[in-house]
Design a protein around this motif. Structure first.
Motif, PDB file in Angstrom:
ATOM      1  N   VAL A   1       0.830  -1.213   0.000  1.00  0.00           N
ATOM      2  CA  VAL A   1       0.000   0.000   0.000  1.00  0.00           C
ATOM      3  C   VAL A   1       0.865   1.265   0.000  1.00  0.00           C
ATOM      4  CG1 VAL A   1      -1.694   1.323   1.300  1.00  0.00           C
ATOM      5  CG2 VAL A   1      -2.012  -1.129   0.995  1.00  0.00           C
ATOM      6  N   PRO A   2       1.822   1.428   0.940  1.00  0.00           N
ATOM      7  CA  PRO A   2       2.709   2.601   0.841  1.00  0.00           C
ATOM      8  C   PRO A   2       3.517   2.635  -0.459  1.00  0.00           C
ATOM      9  CG  PRO A   2       2.871   1.638   3.013  1.00  0.00           C
ATOM     10  CD  PRO A   2       2.081   0.678   2.177  1.00  0.00           C
ATOM     11  N   LEU A   3       3.968   1.454  -0.923  1.00  0.00           N
ATOM     12  CA  LEU A   3       4.719   1.423  -2.175  1.00  0.00           C
ATOM     13  C   LEU A   3       3.849   1.878  -3.341  1.00  0.00           C
ATOM     14  CD1 LEU A   3       7.317   0.733  -3.671  1.00  0.00           C
ATOM     15  CD2 LEU A   3       6.518  -1.632  -3.846  1.00  0.00           C
ATOM     16  N   GLY A   4       2.566   1.475  -3.344  1.00  0.00           N
ATOM     17  CA  GLY A   4       1.655   1.941  -4.390  1.00  0.00           C
ATOM     18  C   GLY A   4       1.486   3.448  -4.365  1.00  0.00           C
ATOM     19  N   LEU A   5       1.366   4.033  -3.164  1.00  0.00           N
ATOM     20  CA  LEU A   5       1.253   5.483  -3.048  1.00  0.00           C
ATOM     21  C   LEU A   5       2.519   6.176  -3.549  1.00  0.00           C
ATOM     22  CD1 LEU A   5      -0.437   5.729   0.475  1.00  0.00           C
ATOM     23  CD2 LEU A   5      -1.523   6.021  -1.750  1.00  0.00           C
ATOM     24  N   ILE A   6       3.658   5.561  -3.271  1.00  0.00           N
ATOM     25  CA  ILE A   6       4.928   6.123  -3.749  1.00  0.00           C
ATOM     26  C   ILE A   6       4.981   6.101  -5.273  1.00  0.00           C
ATOM     27  CG2 ILE A   6       7.428   5.748  -3.818  1.00  0.00           C
ATOM     28  CD1 ILE A   6       7.208   4.706  -0.932  1.00  0.00           C
ATOM     29  N   LEU A   7       4.568   4.985  -5.860  1.00  0.00           N
ATOM     30  CA  LEU A   7       4.592   4.874  -7.320  1.00  0.00           C
ATOM     31  C   LEU A   7       3.625   5.853  -7.970  1.00  0.00           C
ATOM     32  CD1 LEU A   7       4.806   0.988  -7.746  1.00  0.00           C
ATOM     33  CD2 LEU A   7       6.651   2.676  -7.920  1.00  0.00           C
ATOM     34  N   VAL A   8       2.447   6.054  -7.371  1.00  0.00           N
ATOM     35  CA  VAL A   8       1.497   7.039  -7.903  1.00  0.00           C
ATOM     36  C   VAL A   8       2.089   8.442  -7.832  1.00  0.00           C
ATOM     37  CG1 VAL A   8      -0.740   8.138  -7.495  1.00  0.00           C
ATOM     38  CG2 VAL A   8      -0.553   5.656  -7.429  1.00  0.00           C
ATOM     39  N   SER A   9       2.715   8.762  -6.699  1.00  0.00           N
ATOM     40  CA  SER A   9       3.340  10.090  -6.557  1.00  0.00           C
ATOM     41  C   SER A   9       4.410  10.300  -7.618  1.00  0.00           C
ATOM     42  CB  SER A   9       3.957  10.228  -5.158  1.00  0.00           C
ATOM     43  OG  SER A   9       2.975  10.143  -4.148  1.00  0.00           O
ATOM     44  N   TYR A  10       5.221   9.276  -7.859  1.00  0.00           N
ATOM     45  CA  TYR A  10       6.286   9.428  -8.848  1.00  0.00           C
ATOM     46  C   TYR A  10       5.755   9.365 -10.273  1.00  0.00           C
ATOM     47  CZ  TYR A  10      10.142   9.729  -5.643  1.00  0.00           C
ATOM     48  OH  TYR A  10      11.022  10.186  -4.687  1.00  0.00           O
ATOM     49  N   GLY A  11       4.580   8.785 -10.467  1.00  0.00           N
ATOM     50  CA  GLY A  11       3.945   8.886 -11.776  1.00  0.00           C
ATOM     51  C   GLY A  11       3.591  10.328 -12.109  1.00  0.00           C
ATOM     52  N   TYR A  12       3.005  11.028 -11.134  1.00  0.00           N
ATOM     53  CA  TYR A  12       2.706  12.449 -11.329  1.00  0.00           C
ATOM     54  C   TYR A  12       3.989  13.272 -11.457  1.00  0.00           C
ATOM     55  CZ  TYR A  12      -2.272  11.860 -10.338  1.00  0.00           C
ATOM     56  OH  TYR A  12      -3.599  11.501 -10.395  1.00  0.00           O
ATOM     57  N   ILE A  13       4.998  12.911 -10.673  1.00  0.00           N
ATOM     58  CA  ILE A  13       6.271  13.637 -10.748  1.00  0.00           C
ATOM     59  C   ILE A  13       6.901  13.451 -12.122  1.00  0.00           C
ATOM     60  CG2 ILE A  13       8.646  13.675  -9.886  1.00  0.00           C
ATOM     61  CD1 ILE A  13       7.510  13.040  -7.105  1.00  0.00           C
ATOM     62  N   GLY A  14       6.902  12.217 -12.642  1.00  0.00           N
ATOM     63  CA  GLY A  14       7.467  11.972 -13.958  1.00  0.00           C
ATOM     64  C   GLY A  14       6.751  12.743 -15.050  1.00  0.00           C
ATOM     65  N   ALA A  15       5.410  12.807 -14.965  1.00  0.00           N
ATOM     66  CA  ALA A  15       4.654  13.578 -15.953  1.00  0.00           C
ATOM     67  C   ALA A  15       4.989  15.060 -15.868  1.00  0.00           C
ATOM     68  CB  ALA A  15       3.161  13.355 -15.738  1.00  0.00           C
ATOM     69  N   ALA A  16       5.162  15.563 -14.637  1.00  0.00           N
ATOM     70  CA  ALA A  16       5.503  16.980 -14.474  1.00  0.00           C
ATOM     71  C   ALA A  16       6.908  17.280 -14.988  1.00  0.00           C
ATOM     72  CB  ALA A  16       5.385  17.376 -13.000  1.00  0.00           C
ATOM     73  N   VAL A  17       7.848  16.346 -14.761  1.00  0.00           N
ATOM     74  CA  VAL A  17       9.224  16.560 -15.228  1.00  0.00           C
ATOM     75  C   VAL A  17       9.277  16.577 -16.752  1.00  0.00           C
ATOM     76  CG1 VAL A  17      11.525  15.519 -15.292  1.00  0.00           C
ATOM     77  CG2 VAL A  17      10.275  15.632 -13.139  1.00  0.00           C
ATOM     78  N   LEU A  18       8.503  15.715 -17.398  1.00  0.00           N
ATOM     79  CA  LEU A  18       8.507  15.664 -18.859  1.00  0.00           C
ATOM     80  C   LEU A  18       7.940  16.945 -19.475  1.00  0.00           C
ATOM     81  CD1 LEU A  18       7.402  11.966 -19.482  1.00  0.00           C
ATOM     82  CD2 LEU A  18       9.695  12.948 -19.702  1.00  0.00           C
ATOM     83  N   ARG A  19       7.114  17.664 -18.719  1.00  0.00           N
ATOM     84  CA  ARG A  19       6.560  18.918 -19.235  1.00  0.00           C
ATOM     85  C   ARG A  19       7.528  20.085 -19.105  1.00  0.00           C
ATOM     86  NH1 ARG A  19       1.686  17.017 -16.672  1.00  0.00           N
ATOM     87  NH2 ARG A  19       2.146  18.347 -14.880  1.00  0.00           N
ATOM     88  N   ILE A  20       8.613  19.893 -18.359  1.00  0.00           N
ATOM     89  CA  ILE A  20       9.610  20.954 -18.213  1.00  0.00           C
ATOM     90  C   ILE A  20      10.423  21.048 -19.500  1.00  0.00           C
ATOM     91  CG2 ILE A  20      11.615  21.749 -16.894  1.00  0.00           C
ATOM     92  CD1 ILE A  20      10.518  20.270 -14.481  1.00  0.00           C
ATOM     93  N   ARG A  21      10.538  22.230 -20.061  1.00  0.00           N
ATOM     94  CA  ARG A  21      11.181  22.379 -21.367  1.00  0.00           C
ATOM     95  C   ARG A  21      12.699  22.361 -21.285  1.00  0.00           C
ATOM     96  NH1 ARG A  21       7.462  27.022 -24.412  1.00  0.00           N
ATOM     97  NH2 ARG A  21       5.494  25.834 -24.325  1.00  0.00           N
ATOM     98  N   SER A  22      13.261  22.992 -20.264  1.00  0.00           N
ATOM     99  CA  SER A  22      14.718  23.096 -20.200  1.00  0.00           C
ATOM    100  C   SER A  22      15.330  21.831 -19.619  1.00  0.00           C
ATOM    101  CB  SER A  22      15.123  24.296 -19.340  1.00  0.00           C
ATOM    102  OG  SER A  22      14.757  24.094 -17.987  1.00  0.00           O
ATOM    103  N   ALA A  23      16.483  21.467 -20.165  1.00  0.00           N
ATOM    104  CA  ALA A  23      17.190  20.286 -19.659  1.00  0.00           C
ATOM    105  C   ALA A  23      17.685  20.508 -18.234  1.00  0.00           C
ATOM    106  CB  ALA A  23      18.368  19.952 -20.578  1.00  0.00           C
ATOM    107  N   GLU A  24      18.082  21.748 -17.931  1.00  0.00           N
ATOM    108  CA  GLU A  24      18.550  22.056 -16.577  1.00  0.00           C
ATOM    109  C   GLU A  24      17.430  21.913 -15.568  1.00  0.00           C
ATOM    110  OE1 GLU A  24      21.193  23.165 -13.549  1.00  0.00           O
ATOM    111  OE2 GLU A  24      21.526  22.504 -15.614  1.00  0.00           O
ATOM    112  N   GLY A  25      16.235  22.366 -15.945  1.00  0.00           N
ATOM    113  CA  GLY A  25      15.090  22.231 -15.047  1.00  0.00           C
ATOM    114  C   GLY A  25      14.725  20.775 -14.802  1.00  0.00           C
ATOM    115  N   ARG A  26      14.776  19.947 -15.843  1.00  0.00           N
ATOM    116  CA  ARG A  26      14.495  18.523 -15.677  1.00  0.00           C
ATOM    117  C   ARG A  26      15.549  17.863 -14.793  1.00  0.00           C
ATOM    118  NH1 ARG A  26      13.036  18.865 -21.249  1.00  0.00           N
ATOM    119  NH2 ARG A  26      15.107  18.121 -21.851  1.00  0.00           N
ATOM    120  N   ARG A  27      16.796  18.267 -14.961  1.00  0.00           N
ATOM    121  CA  ARG A  27      17.861  17.679 -14.144  1.00  0.00           C
ATOM    122  C   ARG A  27      17.673  18.025 -12.676  1.00  0.00           C
ATOM    123  NH1 ARG A  27      22.383  19.011 -11.747  1.00  0.00           N
ATOM    124  NH2 ARG A  27      22.136  21.202 -12.342  1.00  0.00           N
TER     125      ARG A  27
END
Length: 256
Positions: A151-177
């Motif tokens: 259950v906690p691991l599932g919540l972690i994976l959901v959080s990082y799913g949203y984080i990954g989507a947000a990182v991919l929307r960042i245009r600059s490579a420095e911002g993604r890093r």
């Protein structure tokens, strides 16, 4: 971030203090013993701390989600009261899970040899000593493990799913890093801790190869708490500056 890291550091310190001294005594001694009271105390404390860490890592994942996905509203979302509430909930969940599993385990009648094939006292190792049917205990352990681990691991994976989507929307490579560096340490800790704990607790002790289980248990019981400070500090710029300052001061003292 530092509030949750301080809780994680306290967990790691208590975990190693509970397990390592007795383990070192037994390794260095020809007569490897631990009292029944000491074994139960070690079981309760280590299981409670491990369960608390599972929930705390999920809380830290939500903190990283708020920092990456809602940076302008971060201070409003992660208020002081919410941080304290999440920390207290983590500790209470761990203590409750530990007491429940301990009460189920200590009621079992033990066989005569009382020889634990492990480096420290934990539920799968003690269940293997029982002379009665342990199917109820194994079912309870599985249910508790599902609540504390997947259950906690599932919540972690959901959080990082949203984080990954947000990182991919960042245009600059420095911002993604920068966004990626914010989460790297936490991901490494989650992989080490949950991977080994799930291997030990998410299968019946009767079907568990003990020689492998006791080696794997070293990772979430000792190795992970030991490397957590290194994982977090080596990626922290403030720690880098403090370390460089201390080294320069040491070199200056040696020259003078």
């Amino acid at each position: 971030m530092y509030f949750f890291l301080s809780n994680l550091a306290l967990l790691d310190l208590c975990s190693t203090t509970t397990i390592v001294p007795q383990m070192l005594v037994n390794i260095c001694s020809a007569r490897k013993i631990i009292s029944w009271t000491g074994c139960v105390a070690q079981l309760v404390i280590s299981l409670g701390l491990g369960s608390t860490e599972c929930v705390l890592l999920a809380a830290m994942a939500y903190d990283r989600y708020a920092a990456v996905c809602h940076p302008l509203r971060y201070m409003a979302i992660m208020s002081c009261s919410l941080c304290w509430l999440m920390a207290i909930a983590s500790w209470l969940t761990g203590i409750t899970a530990s007491i429940v599993q301990m009460s189920l385990t200590v009621q079992l009648p033990l066989c005569g040899h009382n020889r634990i094939n492990d480096f420290f006292c934990e539920v799968p190792a003690l269940l293997s000593l029982a002379c009665a049917d342990t199917s109820t205990n194994e079912a309870g352990l599985l249910v508790g493990s599902v609540v504390i681990l997947p259950v906690p691991l599932g919540l972690i994976l959901v959080s990082y799913g949203y984080i990954g989507a947000a990182v991919l929307r960042i245009r600059s490579a420095e911002g993604r890093r920068k966004a990626f560096n914010t989460c790297t340490s936490h991901l490494v800790v989650v992989s080490l801790f949950f991977g080994t704990a799930i291997y030990v607790y998410m299968q019946p002790p009767s079907q568990h190869p003990q020689h492998q289980g006791k080696i794997v248990s070293l990772f979430y019981g000792i190795i992970t708490p030991m490397v957590n400070p290194l994982i977090y500090t080596l990626r922290n710029k403030d720690v880098h500056r403090a370390l460089r300052k201390a080294l320069r001061k040491q070199c200056w003292m040696q020259r003078t």
